[in-house]
Scaffold this motif. Structure first.
Motif, short mmCIF file in Angstrom:
data_model
loop_
_atom_site.label_atom_id
_atom_site.label_comp_id
_atom_site.label_asym_id
_atom_site.label_seq_id
_atom_site.Cartn_x
_atom_site.Cartn_y
_atom_site.Cartn_z
N SER A 297 0.94 -1.37 -0.05
CA SER A 297 0.03 -0.07 -0.02
C SER A 297 0.91 1.12 0.02
O SER A 297 1.90 1.42 0.78
CB SER A 297 -0.93 -0.08 1.37
OG SER A 297 -1.55 1.22 1.23
N ALA A 298 0.61 2.20 -0.86
CA ALA A 298 1.36 3.54 -0.92
C ALA A 298 0.92 4.34 0.18
O ALA A 298 1.69 4.83 0.59
CB ALA A 298 0.92 4.19 -2.17
N ALA A 299 -0.15 4.22 0.86
CA ALA A 299 -0.55 4.93 2.11
C ALA A 299 0.47 4.37 3.17
O ALA A 299 0.20 5.34 4.09
CB ALA A 299 -2.13 4.66 2.41
N GLU A 329 -7.83 6.38 6.05
CA GLU A 329 -8.58 7.50 5.34
C GLU A 329 -7.74 7.89 4.51
O GLU A 329 -7.74 8.56 3.42
CB GLU A 329 -8.61 8.45 6.27
CG GLU A 329 -9.68 8.19 7.42
CD GLU A 329 -9.81 9.38 8.40
OE1 GLU A 329 -9.17 10.34 8.12
OE2 GLU A 329 -10.54 9.08 9.31
N LYS A 330 -5.93 7.41 4.55
CA LYS A 330 -5.07 7.94 3.55
C LYS A 330 -5.32 7.00 2.00
O LYS A 330 -4.68 7.26 1.24
CB LYS A 330 -3.75 7.88 4.05
CG LYS A 330 -3.50 8.80 5.12
CD LYS A 330 -2.00 8.34 5.84
CE LYS A 330 -2.05 9.24 6.89
NZ LYS A 330 -0.39 9.23 7.58
N CYS A 331 -5.97 5.90 2.33
CA CYS A 331 -5.86 4.93 1.26
C CYS A 331 -6.90 5.36 0.23
O CYS A 331 -7.75 6.00 0.45
CB CYS A 331 -6.33 3.49 1.59
SG CYS A 331 -5.29 2.81 2.87
N ILE A 332 -6.20 5.28 -1.23
CA ILE A 332 -7.05 5.92 -2.30
C ILE A 332 -7.33 4.86 -3.40
O ILE A 332 -8.60 4.67 -3.63
CB ILE A 332 -6.19 6.55 -3.21
CG1 ILE A 332 -5.75 7.71 -2.29
CG2 ILE A 332 -6.71 7.33 -4.40
CD1 ILE A 332 -4.72 8.97 -2.88
N GLN A 333 -6.64 3.65 -3.56
CA GLN A 333 -7.26 2.73 -4.24
C GLN A 333 -7.84 1.52 -3.49
O GLN A 333 -7.80 1.43 -2.59
CB GLN A 333 -5.89 2.17 -4.78
CG GLN A 333 -4.99 3.08 -5.71
CD GLN A 333 -3.50 2.20 -6.14
OE1 GLN A 333 -3.71 1.45 -6.37
NE2 GLN A 333 -2.82 3.33 -7.01
N GLN A 334 -8.70 0.87 -4.36
CA GLN A 334 -9.48 -0.23 -3.63
C GLN A 334 -8.78 -1.17 -3.31
O GLN A 334 -9.11 -1.84 -2.18
CB GLN A 334 -10.47 -0.36 -4.77
CG GLN A 334 -11.58 -1.67 -4.30
CD GLN A 334 -12.74 -1.12 -3.41
OE1 GLN A 334 -12.65 0.27 -3.31
NE2 GLN A 334 -12.78 -1.87 -2.28
N VAL A 338 -8.90 -2.94 0.59
CA VAL A 338 -9.44 -4.53 1.04
C VAL A 338 -8.09 -5.24 1.66
O VAL A 338 -8.51 -5.73 2.63
CB VAL A 338 -9.15 -5.32 -0.52
CG1 VAL A 338 -9.11 -6.84 -0.20
CG2 VAL A 338 -10.24 -4.92 -1.40
N VAL A 339 -6.95 -4.66 1.68
CA VAL A 339 -5.66 -5.19 2.55
C VAL A 339 -6.02 -4.77 4.03
O VAL A 339 -5.87 -5.59 5.03
CB VAL A 339 -4.33 -4.82 1.95
CG1 VAL A 339 -3.40 -5.20 2.97
CG2 VAL A 339 -4.09 -5.46 0.75
N VAL A 340 -6.13 -3.51 4.17
CA VAL A 340 -6.49 -2.78 5.55
C VAL A 340 -7.77 -3.34 6.26
O VAL A 340 -7.70 -3.65 7.20
CB VAL A 340 -6.42 -1.59 5.36
CG1 VAL A 340 -6.74 -0.61 6.79
CG2 VAL A 340 -5.22 -0.66 4.68
#
Length: 510
Positions: A297-299, A329-334, A338-340
Motif C-alpha cells: 500500500s502506497a499509503a 483514510e489515506k488509502c485511495i485505491q480499492q 481491501v488489505v487494510v
C-alpha cells in the motif's frame, strides 16, 4: 495620598555638628553592630544554610553537591544524580545558600506542570523559602521566588514579561526536555537573563550524545566548542563518540552526578528481567500482515507508519485498531482498502493478548501492588477491563488527568487498588515507594524513560527489593527496540557514567 521627600534631617545634622553632640545612642549602636556582625559570612567555603533548616536533614551527597556547585562551578551546573536521590533538595540547598549570602534575591523555577505544587511545598516547608506559584495577575517585578510550568512560561504574554526580568538564579527541572536548540523550550531558556543556572535531569542523554552538548552549551557557551568542533573533536554521531575519557572530563566540569551505589546509603536490590513473549498463531498472522503493508500500500510506504503499527500490535489490538482506522483514510485505491479491511477484520477476531496474559501471571505471582507502564491509552483502557474480568482492581494514570485527579488516583492505588496502569506521564514526578513491582508492558525507544519509570519506586524511602519486568515479543519490532536500547545505554555510560540496571541479558531471535 501625597508623599513628599523630607529634608528635616539636614537641620538636625547641622545642629549636632555645630554643638558637637553625640550622633546617636551608643548602646543601640553596639546592639546594631552585634546583629550585623552575627549575620556576616566571613568564609565563603562550606555551607551556612544548614543552620537555618530545622525541618531538613540532608544526606551527605546532597551537601557535597551543593558545595561543589557553589565553590567550583560558580552556580552553573547540571545536577544529574540518578532518579530518586534528591536533586530537588540539592537545588533547594543551593538556592538557600545564595539567598543567605545575598547573592540571589530573584529566582525563577521552571518545572513540568505536574511538579509545580511539589516544588512550592518543598521550598516553603523544608527550606523556609517563600516561593509562590505564578499568576498572570501578579507583577513579576515584585515577585522574588517564582515557580511556574515551562509550558506556560514560554507562551505569550507571559514570555515577554519574563524576558523583562533580571533573574539571579534560574532552575529548570526535567531539563532533558529542552533537548536541543531547535525546541521552543530551549530557545526560551536561552533568552532568559540569568546570573546562575541549574539544570536538573537524571538523564542528560536521552537518545543521542548531542543532547548533552546542547545542555552544556546552554550553561557555558563554548565549553565544548561549537557544534562542528564538537562533532569533529570527538567523532561524534548520535550513538557513538571517541576520546570519551577526555569528553567525560570536560563534562564533569559542569555536571555533578551521584549514583545510588556511591551515596553510601544502603539500598534495596533492583532485580531486572526481560520476559520473552510468544505470539499465538493468530497474533503472528496479523503482525505479519501489518509488516507487509509497506509493500502492498502506497499509503503505508512511510516506514515510520508501519513501525508504529508493529509496536502497537505488540501492545494490544485496541491500540493498533485505533491507529489503523485513522490511517485507512489515506488509502485511495480499492486494493489498498481491501488489505487494510482484512487486517481490521482479523483484529476483531483475536481473542487473546499473549502479553496481557503474561502480565496477569506476573501480577498474581507478585501478590502485591504493581505498576504497569504502557505507551498507549487504548492499551491502558484494555488492560483495566482485562484485569477487572480477572478480579484484579486497578486505577489509571495519564497526562490527561488534572493535578487533583492524579493525586486521587495515587491515593486510590496506595489505599485500595492492586495495580496502577500508567502511560508515560506516570513516570515523571510521582513517588510510589510503597510499591516495588514494575511491569514495562511496552518498551520505549529511549532507555532513560525506563530509568524514569523504575525511579518511581526505586528511590529514597523504598524498603523492599524492587522487581522490574520488561515484556518483549519475540521476532518482532521489540527485538530491534531492545538492541537499540543497549546501544544508547552504552553511549550514556561512555560519556555520563555508569547506569543502574534497567534491562537484562536477552537473546534476540531475529
Amino acid at each position: 495620598m501625597r508623599i513628599e521627600r523630607s529634608s528635616d534631617w539636614k537641620e538636625s545634622f547641622m545642629d549636632r555638628l555645630e554643638k558637637e553632640e553625640a550622633w546617636d545612642n551608643w548602646t543601640l549602636y553596639k546592639m546594631a553592630y552585634e546583629v550585623a556582625k552575627s549575620t556576616m559570612i566571613t568564609d565563603f567555603r562550606g555551607l551556612q544554610s544548614t543552620k537555618y533548616l530545622p525541618n531538613l536533614t540532608p544526606f551527605a551527597h546532597q551537601l557535597e553537591v551543593a558545595e561543589t556547585v557553589i565553590e567550583r562551578m560558580n552556580g552553573k551546573a547540571i545536577l544529574a544524580d540518578e532518579v530518586g536521590l534528591g536533586k530537588t533538595i540539592e537545588a533547594g540547598l543551593i538556592l538557600k545558600e545564595y539567598l543567605i549570602r545575598g547573592l540571589v534575591k530573584k529566582a525563577l523555577i521552571l518545572a513540568p506542570a505536574s511538579l509545580v505544587n511539589q516544588w512550592i511545598d518543598e521550598l516553603n516547608r523544608k527550606f523556609h523559602i517563600p516561593a509562590m506559584q505564578f499568576n498572570k495577575k501578579y507583577d513579576l517585578q515584585h515577585c522574588d521566588i517564582v515557580v511556574m510550568s515551562i509550558d506556560m512560561a514560554k507562551r505569550s504574554p507571559h514570555k515577554e514579561k519574563i524576558y523583562e526580568q533580571d533573574f539571579d538564579l534560574v532552575i529548570i527541572d526535567e531539563a532533558h526536555k529542552l533537548k536541543n536548540h531547535q525546541t521552543k523550550n530551549y530557545e526560551f531558556v536561552q533568552h532568559l537573563k540569568k546570573k546562575f543556572c541549574l539544570l536538573l535531569t537524571a538523564t542528560p542523554i536521552q537518545n543521542d550524545v548531542f543532547e548533552l552538548f546542547y545542555l552544556i552549551t546552554l550553561l557555558k557557551p563554548g565549553h565544548l566548542g561549537n557544534y562542528e568542533t564538537f562533532q569533529a573533536a570527538f567523532s561524534a554521531s548520535k550513538h557513538n563518540v571517541e576520546h570519551e575519557e577526555f569528553l567525560r572530563e570536560l563534562v564533569n566540569q559542569v555536571m555533578v552526578r551521584n549514583t545510588r551505589e556511591a551515596t553510601g546509603i544502603e539500598w534495596p536490590d533492583r532485580h531486572v528481567e526481560i520476559i520473552p513473549i510468544e505470539f499465538t498463531k493468530e497474533e503472528r498472522h496479523v503482525y505479519d500482515l501489518i509488516s507487509e503493508l509497506k509493500h502492498s500500500s502506497a499509503a503505508f510506504s512511510d516506514a515510520f507508519s508501519v513501525i508504529t503499527l508493529q509496536r502497537e500490535m505488540c501492545s494490544s489490538k485496541e491500540a493498533v485498531y485505533t491507529t489503523l482506522i485513522k490511517m485507512r483514510e489515506k488509502c485511495i485505491q480499492q486494493d489498498e482498502l481491501v488489505v487494510v479491511d482484512e487486517i481490521l477484520q482479523k483484529l476483531t477476531l483475536l481473542e487473546m493478548n499473549s502479553k496481557a496474559e503474561k502480565a496477569f501471571e506476573l501480577i498474581k505471582q507478585a501478590n502485591d501492588k504493581v505498576i504497569i507502564f504502557t505507551e498507549y491509552r487504548a492499551t491502558q483502557m484494555y488492560l483495566q477491563s482485562y484485569l477487572y474480568e480477572k478480579g484484579i482492581t486497578s486505577v489509571l494514570f495519564n497526562g490527561k488527568f488534572s493535578k487533583s485527579k492524579r493525586e486521587w488516583m495515587k491515593h486510590l492505588f496506595q489505599q485500595q487498588a492492586q495495580v496502577l496502569i500508567a502511560t508515560e506521564s506516570g513516570s515523571e514526578g510521582i513517588n510510589l515507594q510503597f510499591c516495588h513491582n514494575v511491569i514495562n508492558f511496552d518498551l520505549p525507544w529511549n532507555p532513560m524513560k525506563l530509568e524514569q519509570r523504575i525511579g518511581r519506586v526505586h528511590r529514597l524511602g523504598q524498603q523492599n527489593d524492587v522487581h522490574i519486568y520488561n515484556l518483549a515479543v519475540n521476532s518482532t519490532i521489540d527485538d530491534h527496540i531492545v538492541e537499540l536500547l543497549y546501544t544508547k545505554i552504552n553511549v550514556f555510560e561512555k560519556v555520563v557514567g555508569e547506569l543502574d540496571a534497567i534491562l537484562s541479558s536477552y537473546k534476540m531471535t531475529i
